[in-house]
Design an enzyme around this catalytic site. Structure first.
Site, PDB file in Angstrom:
ATOM      1  N   GLU A  74       0.634  -1.307   0.078  1.00  0.00           N
ATOM      2  CA  GLU A  74      -0.042  -0.190  -0.495  1.00  0.00           C
ATOM      3  C   GLU A  74       0.907   1.494  -0.501  1.00  0.00           C
ATOM      4  O   GLU A  74       2.115   1.330   0.758  1.00  0.00           O
ATOM      5  CB  GLU A  74      -0.766  -0.092   1.680  1.00  0.00           C
ATOM      6  CG  GLU A  74      -1.441   0.886   1.352  1.00  0.00           C
ATOM      7  CD  GLU A  74      -2.633   0.842   2.364  1.00  0.00           C
ATOM      8  OE1 GLU A  74      -3.254  -0.313   2.692  1.00  0.00           O
ATOM      9  OE2 GLU A  74      -3.215   1.762   3.098  1.00  0.00           O
TER      10      GLU A  74
ATOM     11  N   ASP B  61     -10.311   7.581   0.313  1.00  0.00           N
ATOM     12  CA  ASP B  61     -10.879   8.532   1.553  1.00  0.00           C
ATOM     13  C   ASP B  61     -11.857   9.406   1.430  1.00  0.00           C
ATOM     14  O   ASP B  61     -12.189   9.564   0.798  1.00  0.00           O
ATOM     15  CB  ASP B  61      -9.449   8.985   2.263  1.00  0.00           C
ATOM     16  CG  ASP B  61      -9.473  10.154   3.508  1.00  0.00           C
ATOM     17  OD1 ASP B  61      -8.962   9.115   3.977  1.00  0.00           O
ATOM     18  OD2 ASP B  61     -10.160  10.412   3.429  1.00  0.00           O
TER      19      ASP B  61
ATOM     20  N   HIS C 267     -10.146   3.812   3.234  1.00  0.00           N
ATOM     21  CA  HIS C 267      -9.172   4.079   4.088  1.00  0.00           C
ATOM     22  C   HIS C 267      -9.133   4.495   5.432  1.00  0.00           C
ATOM     23  O   HIS C 267     -10.966   5.040   5.886  1.00  0.00           O
ATOM     24  CB  HIS C 267      -8.634   5.013   3.942  1.00  0.00           C
ATOM     25  CG  HIS C 267      -7.317   5.470   4.780  1.00  0.00           C
ATOM     26  ND1 HIS C 267      -7.324   7.132   4.671  1.00  0.00           N
ATOM     27  CD2 HIS C 267      -6.586   5.497   5.615  1.00  0.00           C
ATOM     28  CE1 HIS C 267      -6.259   7.516   6.147  1.00  0.00           C
ATOM     29  NE2 HIS C 267      -6.014   6.441   6.194  1.00  0.00           N
TER      30      HIS C 267
END
Lengths: 438, 438
Positions: free
Chosen positions: A275, A325, A352
C-alpha cells in the site's frame, strides 16, 4: 422550504502522538484531528448535519479557515433545493467560486474543507429521511444517484449513461444483499498491531488479541529500516500463520525503483498488497511498480485527491485495490463516482480507515458498494482501526472481524458534545496539560 | 551567522475584476492577489527577503494562514545554513512536518504557501550576494545547483548524477549565452488582447498596439461559447496575419473528448498550441489529446502542482510545452528540478505569466534555463501580461517583445511599500470603495 441558517467549523484534536497510535514511517507522530462541521437549519425537527475531515494535527486550523471560506456557498440556501440536485450543489461548492478554485483545483486544504461540508449535508439529509446514509443511497434509483454526481473530467472513462447502466445491472439483488449484510456484516481487517512505534511485545499481544477477536487480515507498516520491516513481518507471520492475509503499507516512503527493490525483498512474507509504495500523485509510478511486482497486489488511494486521479489509476492499470478516503475526496458525491469507475474497471474498493471518524464513514460506503454498485465482496475488505470510537454517538460495531450494519439515521459521524468540548484545540481540557509539548 | 528573525505574511489583493482583466472561461472575475512574505534577519545589511504566491482573490487569507503554519520551520534558523544546503531546507519546509504534510502532500494551499517562503529565501540570498537570482543560479557549479534540489519521487526519471551531467553539457557556452541575453533579451508573447471579457473593438485596438510594440506571438482565451471562440480567433488572425503565431488557452474547461472535438474545429486558425485543454491533473488525458490532435501542440502546467506531476506529463509524452508556475510549484528549487527534467525529455519550458508578479519571477527562470540548462530558445517563449507591474520596485522591462535582463539584486518581486499598504485586504484603501461588491 428548509434554510441552512448556520455553519460552525471546529478545530478538534486528539493528542494521539503521546502513545504513537497511528505512527508510520511518513507520519511519525500524528495527533488525530478533525475539522468538524455542524450545519443548522430553521426546521422544527432540530436535526443538525455533522461532517468532518480528518487531519493529523497541525494545519487543522488551516482547514477550518478553508471551511469558513466556503461557508457562504451553503449558508442561506434551501436544503431541499440542494438535495434535489446534489450534483450541481457539489460542483458549485468545489468549483463554483473561481477565486477559491485557483487554490486547488479540487485538492489540498480546500478540497478537504469541502468534504467536511458535503458530508455534513449527507448526514443532515439522511437524518431527516430517518435512514442511515448507506440505506438512503441504496434506496435511490440509478437516475437519482447519478444526479448526485459531477462527471466533469471523467466522461472519457465513465459517462452518466454508463453509470446508470452499471447501477441497473445490480438492481435485482439489492434486497438480498442488504439482508446478507444485516445477517453477517461487512468483512474488515485490522491495522492495530502493525504500527511502527510499537514494541515486539505489544505487537504480539495485539496480534493475539486480534486473532481471538476473529480477524483474518492484518496490516503492518513498512518503509522505515528494511531489516526492521522484515523483523516485524516475521513476528506477524509467526503470530497469524500463513493462511491469514498480511498486508504491507509503506506510507509513500519510497521512490519507484526503491519500492520495487524493497518489496522484492519483503515478498517472502507473501503480502496480499503493498500500500502506498510511493508518491500518491505518481500514477505511472504505481503502474510500473505493479507491473514489475506482479503478482503482488498494489493498493493506494488515501491520499488520492480527486476523481481525476482515480480515473487515471484505473485507466493505467496501476492498482489492484482502490483505497478511497471518505473526506480527502470531496465527500460522498465524489466517493460514489469513484465506486462506479472502480466497478467499471473491476477493481475492488477497500476504503481507508486509519483516522478519527473514518471507519464510521466508510462502513456506509462499503455497504452501499456491495448492495448497489459492485454487488461483490471479492477482494473487498474494510480497514478497521480501534481508536477514538468512544467519541461518537453512533460508533462502529465490530463482531468477529466484521462491521455490523449501522441503523441510526445519518452518516454516524456525530461526536458527543463533551468530546467536542474537551478536544477543541487549543482551548479544550485535553490540551491543557499537553500545550507545552505540542 | 545570520538568523532569520521574523516572517511577515500579508494578504495583498488588487481589484482587477472591475475591469475583467485576466478574465477567462474558468476564471471569470479574478482579483489578482498575492500572499506576500517578508523575511527579516538580524544582519546589519538591512536586506529583507520578499516572496509571493499568486492567487486570484478569495482564499488568499487561507494561504496566509498556511504560511503562518509553516513559519516556525524557518524563523530562528541560520540563513547561511539554509543556503549551504537548500535541498534539505526545501524538503524540510514542504514535507518535514508530517502533520502539515497530511494536508497535501505538496499540493494546494500548503504548497502555495511554501512557495512564497522558498522564493523569499532566494530573494534574500541573491540580494546578499548582490546578484539577480538568474545570475546567482547561472554562476553556480552543477554540483552546487543539484545540492539545492530534492529528487524524492523523481529518481526514476532523473537522478542527481544525470542532472549534473545535463548541466555540465551546457557549461561551455554559458558566458556567450549570458552576453546574448544582455544584448537581445528573452523572447516573449502577449495575452493582453485575448482575454474573454473584452469587446471586439478593445481586442482589435490591443492587438494593433501589440503589433506596433513588436510582439510576434499572441494568445487568446477559448473554452466559452465555441462560435465566440471562432469569432475571436478570426479577429485576431485578421489583425496579426498568418506569419505570426496564435496560441489558444482553454483554462481547463473541457473534458478529454470535448477538447479534441473543439480543437479540431478551431484547427483552421492554426494555433501553435492548445493550453490547459482539460483538468490539470489529467496526465493521461493530455497524452490522449496530444496524440489525437497531432501535430497541434499541447501545453499545460500553470496548475500542475509538483515535480511528480510534471515528471509524468513528460514520461507520458503528454505535452509539447511545459508551463511551470513560479509559485504553484514549491518555489525556485522545484522549478529548477522541472527545468532539468524538461531538458532531459527535450520539452521546452514556457513559464506561466498571467498574474501579479509572475512575469517578474519567470524572467529569472527562463534566463537561467537558456544560459545553463537547455541552452536553447527553440520553441521557448515567455508569457507577458501587462498588468500591475507598476507596483514592483524592479519591474520587468520589455522592448520590442523581448524581456530585458534584470540587473538588480534579488528575485524582482519586492513591491513598493505604498502599494502593499494600499492593497492590504480588506483594510487597504483600494478596497474601501469596493468592500460591498467584493
Amino acid at each position: 422550504m428548509t434554510t441552512i441558517t448556520h455553519l460552525q467549523a471546529r478545530d478538534i484534536r486528539f493528542p494521539t502522538s503521546r502513545q504513537l497510535d497511528g505512527s508510520d514511517a511518513m507520519n511519525a507522530a500524528p495527533d488525530y484531528s478533525a475539522t468538524y462541521v455542524t450545519l443548522t437549519t430553521d426546521a422544527d425537527d432540530a436535526h443538525q448535519g455533522h461532517g468532518l475531515t480528518f487531519t493529523i494535527g497541525r494545519g487543522n486550523d488551516v482547514c477550518v479557515k478553508g471551511v469558513e471560506a466556503l461557508a457562504s456557498r451553503i449558508v442561506g440556501r434551501d436544503l431541499e433545493a440542494i438535495t434535489a440536485d446534489m450534483g450541481t450543489f457539489w460542483r458549485d461548492l468545489t468549483s463554483g467560486d473561481s477565486q477559491l478554485r485557483w487554490l486547488g483545483p479540487e485538492k489540498g486544504v480546500m478540497h478537504l474543507a469541502a468534504a467536511a461540508i458535503v458530508n455534513a449535508v449527507w448526514d443532515l439529509w439522511a437524518k431527516r429521511e430517518g435512514k442511515p446514509v448507506w440505506k438512503l443511497l441504496a434506496d435511490m434509483s440509478p437516475e437519482q444517484l447519478v444526479q448526485c454526481l459531477d462527471f466533469r473530467f471523467v466522461t472519457d472513462a465513465l459517462t452518466p449513461q454508463e453509470a446508470i447502466a452499471l447501477l441497473k445491472r445490480k438492481e435485482a439483488g439489492k434486497g438480498e444483499r442488504e439482508a446478507h449484510m444485516r445477517a453477517e456484516g461487512y468483512p474488515g481487517y485490522t491495522t492495530s498491531a502493525g504500527w511502527l512505534g510499537y514494541s515486539e511485545d505489544k505487537m504480539r499481544r495485539l496480534a493475539r488479541e486480534a486473532l481471538a477477536e476473529g480477524w483474518t487480515h492484518f496490516k503492518q507498516k513498512v518503509g522505515g529500516n528494511l531489516e526492521e520491516d522484515r523483523q516485524r513481518a516475521r513476528i506477524l507471520r509467526d503470530e497469524i500463520g500463513w493462511d491469514r492475509e498480511l498486508m504491507m503499507d509503506a506510507n509513500q516512503m519510497w521512490d519507484v525503483d526503491e519500492a520495487i527493490a524493497n518489496m522484492r525483498d519483503l515478498a517472502e512474507f507473501d503480502p496480499l498488497w503493498i500500500e502506498e509504495p510511493t508518491s500518491p500523485d505518481d500514477i505511472l509510478g504505481h503502474a510500473e511498480i505493479r507491473r514489475r511486482l506482479d503478482p503482488m497486489g498494489v493498493a493506494t488511494g488515501e491520499h488520492c485527491h480527486n476523481r481525476v486521479m482515480f480515473k487515471q489509476l484505473l485507466q493505467a492499470d496501476a492498482i489492484d485495490y482502490c483505497q478511497i478516503d471518505a473526506a480527502r475526496l470531496g465527500g460522498l458525491n465524489e466517493v460514489i463516482l469513484v465506486l462506479l469507475m472502480a466497478a467499471k474497471f473491476d477493481v475492488p474498493v477497500c476504503p481507508h480507515g486509519g483516522g478519527v471518524g473514518l471507519c464510521e464513514y466508510t462502513q456506509h460506503i462499503s455497504l452501499f458498494d456491495y448492495i448497489a454498485v459492485s454487488g461483490s465482496l471479492d477482494g473487498r475488505i474494510l480497514e478497521y482501526v480501534d481508536h477514538l470510537h468512544e467519541h461518537f454517538v453512533d460508533p462502529v460495531r465490530i463482531e468477529r472481524g466484521r462491521y455490523q450494519v449501522p441503523e441510526a439515521p445519518g452518516y454516524s459521524i456525530t461526536m458527543h458534545d463533551d468530546s467536542l468540548e474537551r478536544h477543541r484545540y487549543p482551548e479544550g481540557e485535553a490540551w491543557h496539560a499537553a500545550s507545552n509539548e505540542n
